[in-house]
Design an enzyme around this catalytic site. Sequence first.
Site, PDB file in Angstrom:
ATOM      1  N   HIS A   1       0.771  -1.167  -0.025  1.00  0.00           N
ATOM      2  CA  HIS A   1      -0.007   0.036   0.086  1.00  0.00           C
ATOM      3  C   HIS A   1       0.766   1.270   0.051  1.00  0.00           C
ATOM      4  O   HIS A   1       1.876   1.290   0.688  1.00  0.00           O
ATOM      5  CB  HIS A   1      -1.004   0.040   1.111  1.00  0.00           C
ATOM      6  CG  HIS A   1      -0.338  -0.096   2.481  1.00  0.00           C
ATOM      7  ND1 HIS A   1       0.191   0.951   3.221  1.00  0.00           N
ATOM      8  CD2 HIS A   1      -0.054  -1.129   3.306  1.00  0.00           C
ATOM      9  CE1 HIS A   1       0.807   0.553   4.484  1.00  0.00           C
ATOM     10  NE2 HIS A   1       0.774  -0.802   4.556  1.00  0.00           N
ATOM     11  N   ASP A   2       0.347   2.277  -0.567  1.00  0.00           N
ATOM     12  CA  ASP A   2       1.165   3.662  -0.839  1.00  0.00           C
ATOM     13  C   ASP A   2       2.411   3.506  -1.426  1.00  0.00           C
ATOM     14  O   ASP A   2       3.081   4.432  -1.173  1.00  0.00           O
ATOM     15  CB  ASP A   2       1.103   4.201   0.533  1.00  0.00           C
ATOM     16  CG  ASP A   2      -0.242   4.394   1.390  1.00  0.00           C
ATOM     17  OD1 ASP A   2      -1.140   5.133   0.860  1.00  0.00           O
ATOM     18  OD2 ASP A   2      -0.330   3.437   2.152  1.00  0.00           O
TER      19      ASP A   2
ATOM     20  N   GLY B   1       4.858  -1.098   2.434  1.00  0.00           N
ATOM     21  CA  GLY B   1       3.896   0.146   2.380  1.00  0.00           C
ATOM     22  C   GLY B   1       4.969   1.186   2.430  1.00  0.00           C
ATOM     23  O   GLY B   1       5.942   1.280   3.083  1.00  0.00           O
TER      24      GLY B   1
END
Length: 259
Positions: free
Chosen positions: A121-122, A139
């Site tokens: 994520h991100d 992440g």
Amino acid sequence: MSLIHPSAVIEEGAVLGNNVSVGPFVYIGPKVRIGDNTTVASHAVIEGDTTIGKNNCIFSHAAVGTIPQDLKYDGEPVQLIIGDNNTIREFTLLNPGTKGGGSVTKIGNGNLLMGYVHLGHDVILGDHCILANGATLAGHVELGNHVVIGGLTPIHQFVHIGDYAMIGGASALAQDIPPYCLAEGNRASLRGLNLTGLRREMEREEINALKVAYRELFEQGNPLQEAAQRLFETSNSEKVKTLCKFIKTSKRGIPFTRK
């Protein structure tokens, strides 16, 4: 015209561009948008608020846009944005962002993600990067352009890797790697400049300037931040200035052995 296999499931609301090919047993969710001339091979899953650009090749069993692997995720709106001309090979896992990281995972253009690559994520991925089989990005990792990550290499969350850097296979990276540099090992540390990559893209004069800067920064025992500031102020090379700026703004530190 789109070429859709009859066994594919495409939810109402999904938007497919011209000449999109969708293979057998593919699932495409209702918030997915896919650009022209993209190919989605059999058994791939594309979910979530996912935007995919033009001329991408997504191979079988890829999982694209499934919810982030973060226990704090509670169903809030998040996105995955993929650019143009990317190759996403078998069993890749690409997660969207989270609220705590800006809510967006973004992949640029012309990248090659080999089998079993994971982008957490991100993650922010630049253009023309190559991630070999089994590379895993936690992440909030950020990669510049023309970065190469060797196979079976995990990268710690929040790590930043600069343009034209290369990380050797089977490394474990926990700190930032400046642009133009080569790192490897467990834990990974700098081993020099990524000369093979630089010779493909840069003139000899630019490479020579980076060689001089690398020696001063990492091989002469100088305090790193002081050396980076001095070079940033005195060098006539924009590449050297880019290298020094990265060092000066690094949050996780640079892994190198002092002489």
